[in-house]
Design an enzyme around this catalytic site. Structure first.
Site, PDB file in Angstrom:
ATOM      1  N   MET A 198       0.840  -1.200   0.000  1.00 20.05           N
ATOM      2  CA  MET A 198       0.000   0.000   0.000  1.00 20.05           C
ATOM      3  C   MET A 198       0.877   1.254   0.000  1.00 20.05           C
ATOM      4  O   MET A 198       0.405   2.350   0.286  1.00 20.05           O
ATOM      5  CB  MET A 198      -0.948  -0.009   1.194  1.00 20.05           C
ATOM      6  CG  MET A 198      -1.911  -1.217   1.147  1.00 20.05           C
ATOM      7  SD  MET A 198      -3.539  -0.912   1.853  1.00 20.05           S
ATOM      8  CE  MET A 198      -3.099  -0.477   3.529  1.00 20.05           C
ATOM      9  N   GLY A 199       2.146   1.083  -0.341  1.00 25.47           N
ATOM     10  CA  GLY A 199       3.021   2.245  -0.472  1.00 25.47           C
ATOM     11  C   GLY A 199       3.523   2.753   0.873  1.00 25.47           C
ATOM     12  O   GLY A 199       3.424   2.080   1.892  1.00 25.47           O
ATOM     13  N   TYR A 200       4.085   3.983   0.825  1.00 24.29           N
ATOM     14  CA  TYR A 200       4.757   4.582   1.984  1.00 24.29           C
ATOM     15  C   TYR A 200       5.786   3.580   2.503  1.00 24.29           C
ATOM     16  O   TYR A 200       5.772   3.146   3.655  1.00 24.29           O
ATOM     17  CB  TYR A 200       3.759   4.964   3.082  1.00 24.29           C
ATOM     18  CG  TYR A 200       4.220   6.172   3.865  1.00 24.29           C
ATOM     19  CD1 TYR A 200       4.191   7.443   3.301  1.00 24.29           C
ATOM     20  CD2 TYR A 200       4.719   6.032   5.155  1.00 24.29           C
ATOM     21  CE1 TYR A 200       4.634   8.546   3.999  1.00 24.29           C
ATOM     22  CE2 TYR A 200       5.168   7.135   5.864  1.00 24.29           C
ATOM     23  CZ  TYR A 200       5.126   8.391   5.283  1.00 24.29           C
ATOM     24  OH  TYR A 200       5.566   9.490   5.983  1.00 24.29           O
ATOM     25  N   GLU A 203      11.789  -0.175   5.259  1.00 23.80           N
ATOM     26  CA  GLU A 203      12.771  -1.244   5.071  1.00 23.80           C
ATOM     27  C   GLU A 203      12.122  -2.636   5.029  1.00 23.80           C
ATOM     28  O   GLU A 203      12.675  -3.560   4.443  1.00 23.80           O
ATOM     29  CB  GLU A 203      13.836  -1.205   6.176  1.00 23.80           C
ATOM     30  CG  GLU A 203      14.899  -0.149   5.949  1.00 23.80           C
ATOM     31  CD  GLU A 203      15.774  -0.443   4.723  1.00 23.80           C
ATOM     32  OE1 GLU A 203      16.192  -1.598   4.550  1.00 23.80           O
ATOM     33  OE2 GLU A 203      16.011   0.507   3.935  1.00 23.80           O
ATOM     34  N   HIS A 248       9.226  -3.415   3.513  1.00 22.71           N
ATOM     35  CA  HIS A 248       8.893  -3.608   2.094  1.00 22.71           C
ATOM     36  C   HIS A 248      10.147  -3.862   1.267  1.00 22.71           C
ATOM     37  O   HIS A 248      10.179  -4.728   0.399  1.00 22.71           O
ATOM     38  CB  HIS A 248       8.214  -2.359   1.519  1.00 22.71           C
ATOM     39  CG  HIS A 248       6.922  -1.973   2.185  1.00 22.71           C
ATOM     40  ND1 HIS A 248       6.801  -0.866   2.978  1.00 22.71           N
ATOM     41  CD2 HIS A 248       5.699  -2.548   2.145  1.00 22.71           C
ATOM     42  CE1 HIS A 248       5.553  -0.761   3.402  1.00 22.71           C
ATOM     43  NE2 HIS A 248       4.856  -1.771   2.916  1.00 22.71           N
ATOM     44  N   GLN A 283     -10.261  -2.972   2.142  1.00 23.29           N
ATOM     45  CA  GLN A 283      -9.722  -3.615   3.338  1.00 23.29           C
ATOM     46  C   GLN A 283      -9.741  -2.688   4.561  1.00 23.29           C
ATOM     47  O   GLN A 283      -9.285  -3.071   5.628  1.00 23.29           O
ATOM     48  CB  GLN A 283      -8.314  -4.167   3.089  1.00 23.29           C
ATOM     49  CG  GLN A 283      -7.217  -3.146   2.958  1.00 23.29           C
ATOM     50  CD  GLN A 283      -5.935  -3.788   2.447  1.00 23.29           C
ATOM     51  OE1 GLN A 283      -5.818  -4.208   1.298  1.00 23.29           O
ATOM     52  NE2 GLN A 283      -4.948  -3.914   3.320  1.00 23.29           N
ATOM     53  N   GLN A 325       6.188 -11.051   7.682  1.00 23.82           N
ATOM     54  CA  GLN A 325       5.645 -11.812   8.800  1.00 23.82           C
ATOM     55  C   GLN A 325       4.922 -10.928   9.804  1.00 23.82           C
ATOM     56  O   GLN A 325       4.115 -11.416  10.596  1.00 23.82           O
ATOM     57  CB  GLN A 325       6.774 -12.581   9.495  1.00 23.82           C
ATOM     58  CG  GLN A 325       6.220 -13.611  10.481  1.00 23.82           C
ATOM     59  CD  GLN A 325       7.267 -14.120  11.461  1.00 23.82           C
ATOM     60  OE1 GLN A 325       8.361 -14.471  11.059  1.00 23.82           O
ATOM     61  NE2 GLN A 325       6.917 -14.138  12.743  1.00 23.82           N
ATOM     62  N   LYS A 326       5.203  -9.624   9.822  1.00 27.65           N
ATOM     63  CA  LYS A 326       4.455  -8.756  10.752  1.00 27.65           C
ATOM     64  C   LYS A 326       2.957  -8.943  10.553  1.00 27.65           C
ATOM     65  O   LYS A 326       2.203  -9.032  11.518  1.00 27.65           O
ATOM     66  CB  LYS A 326       4.817  -7.284  10.550  1.00 27.65           C
ATOM     67  CG  LYS A 326       4.025  -6.382  11.498  1.00 27.65           C
ATOM     68  CD  LYS A 326       4.399  -4.937  11.374  1.00 27.65           C
ATOM     69  CE  LYS A 326       3.861  -4.304  10.102  1.00 27.65           C
ATOM     70  NZ  LYS A 326       2.379  -4.168  10.096  1.00 27.65           N
ATOM     71  N   GLN A 380      -2.534 -12.147   7.744  1.00 21.08           N
ATOM     72  CA  GLN A 380      -2.756 -11.824   6.336  1.00 21.08           C
ATOM     73  C   GLN A 380      -2.007 -12.804   5.427  1.00 21.08           C
ATOM     74  O   GLN A 380      -2.564 -13.357   4.484  1.00 21.08           O
ATOM     75  CB  GLN A 380      -2.275 -10.400   6.053  1.00 21.08           C
ATOM     76  CG  GLN A 380      -2.113 -10.072   4.590  1.00 21.08           C
ATOM     77  CD  GLN A 380      -1.684  -8.634   4.378  1.00 21.08           C
ATOM     78  OE1 GLN A 380      -2.495  -7.730   4.425  1.00 21.08           O
ATOM     79  NE2 GLN A 380      -0.392  -8.417   4.149  1.00 21.08           N
TER      80      GLN A 380
END
Lengths: 285, 285
Positions: free
Chosen positions: B30-32, B35, B37, B61, B148-149, B153
């Site tokens: 979803m951008g922004y 590290e 990502h 979502q 994994q955070k 999901q």
């Protein structure tokens, strides 16, 4: 024609074909093939370069008390018919291949699936979406072919494919009928000769309804009543699940005064068979 | 790096790459970008031949009252970061591209989605499945990467892909943390310095819980209580949605006596941010 049971091999064949620049046509079926299926197959062969036909009786689209166990099967004959048509791949997966592990993911299209057959078979279209989504992910077709007899099914699958941005075009082809007008269905095998005669009343009722519309009748309830009268006048028709005049896109009930096009759809029980049929009525006859 | 807004062009690029024998790696975001990502992106680039990253804030979502409107965005910076990593395609679709027409098809994975965050965000994972299914159908990746955070999901998406026989492997990579242990999240931007300090208590609580397990504690409720105590002892933590000890596959609550591996997962509100974190505990430390 190659017969394949493994999803991995089926996907591999499709990918090889695509790599060779071929467009893939796909006809998913539950087997016990009739001329309706074969007309889909012939169109697939004509319009695309690589034709895959699946034969799989999908358990999740049958409800409790429905005819999963007795659904007619004749794979040997199906294979001969498809071989004769020039099909490239006959895909006959096992349950283990299509439902590995404790499968729990659901796919459904609520608005289109609630009415018509969905009201009488509440889990049916969820099972259809589930298996067709799986088959599409295995076969990866460019075009998939469905018959208009199962109009609601085809409309739901087209919506599913569009909504989920699946890279497949859904092609809906006309219902194929016996000479006397009975819509071809694998379940017609359940009918004895007298019941088969009675089953004609579905088509006759729909033709009656269409005639009324063509002559200017614009009341959905009068049309439904007229169709129902034709069907129920036959004592071998045990019960009519529904007669409905709906808009062909959203499958929602039409109101007075009618605006064309419309779909008139019926479902009724004759002997052991639950039969469906429909007619699409445009303004131009 | 090519930036693409149209689904048709994105699919075309993936198909060209596949035709050239390349394996496609995909990182949906979803951008922004942070590290976390970028670690997914680097792995995708290392493991595959053609790297696609999507940046799309998916409205379905977010629940009512959630932070859709204020979700942080900085496409210019995201583009620079991805360009520097050597990404091939940046896919930035509009809402019209991802949700054309009156979209109604639902995809969900009931058992995995009911507990943990699903109990507090009842429509969240349905929205996640929906958008990721669409993105998969557009990008057609061989491997897709998730952090994994967002353990629940990732577990749901892996199950969705397996169940629907999607031709994609779901790769789950370790949570990336700041030096002090805070799990990286785009939503950390909502935290002021004091809140950021308070947010550390999630990781500290989880480490406390993990320590107890490693020292032989085998009661889920005692572990949950200990983790919760660490988190709630911080007055800037407004509320804890849950602290849960679950089995890492089915995400169902564990019972006494514990059998490893387990996942300890938490969600809590700090300032305007709803934060999540988790720790996977195996027998071998």
């Amino acid at each position: 024609m190659e017969q394949i049971c493994l999803t991995s091999t089926a996907r591999q064949r499709s990918r090889e074909a695509r790599r060779n620049g071929k467009r893939i046509g796909f006809v998913p079926t539950m087997g016990y093939l009739h001329e309706g299926h074969l007309s889909l197959v012939r169109t697939a062969i004509r319009q695309t370069d690589f034709c895959v036909v699946s034969v799989y009786v999908n358990p999740t689209q049958f409800g409790q008390g429905e005819d999963l166990a007795s659904y007619p099967r004749d794979l040997e004959k199906d294979r001969c018919l498809l071989e004769a048509e020039g099909v490239d791949i006959l895909f006959t997966p096992t349950d283990d291949q299509m439902y590995p592990g404790m499968d729990q993911t659901r796919v459904f299209v609520p608005k289109l699936a609630n009415g018509l057959c969905g009201a009488f078979r509440p889990t049916h279209f969820e099972g259809v979406c589930r298996i067709v989504a799986k088959l599409f992910h295995v076969v990866e077709p460019d075009v998939a072919y469905f018959g208009q007899k199962d109009y609601q099914q085809a409309a739901i699958l087209r919506k599913m494919a569009q909504d989920l941005l699946m890279p497949v075009e859904i092609c809906i082809l006309p219902t194929i009928r016996d000479n006397d007008g009975l819509a071809m269905s694998s379940r017609n095998i359940y009918l004895d000769p007298l019941e088969r005669q009675a089953a004609l009343s579905l088509h006759q009722g729909l033709q009656q309804g269409k005639g009324l519309v063509m002559r200017g009748e614009n009341s959905p309830s009068r049309i439904e009543a007229a169709v129902r009268e034709v069907i129920e006048s036959n004592p071998l028709v045990q019960s009519v699940d529904y007669v409905a005049v709906v808009d062909p896109d959203g499958l929602q009930p039409c109101f007075f005064p009618l605006r064309l096009p419309i779909l008139i759809a019926v479902a009724a029980h004759v002997g052991k068979a639950r039969l469906i049929d429909n007619v699409y009525v445009t303004g131009d006859g």
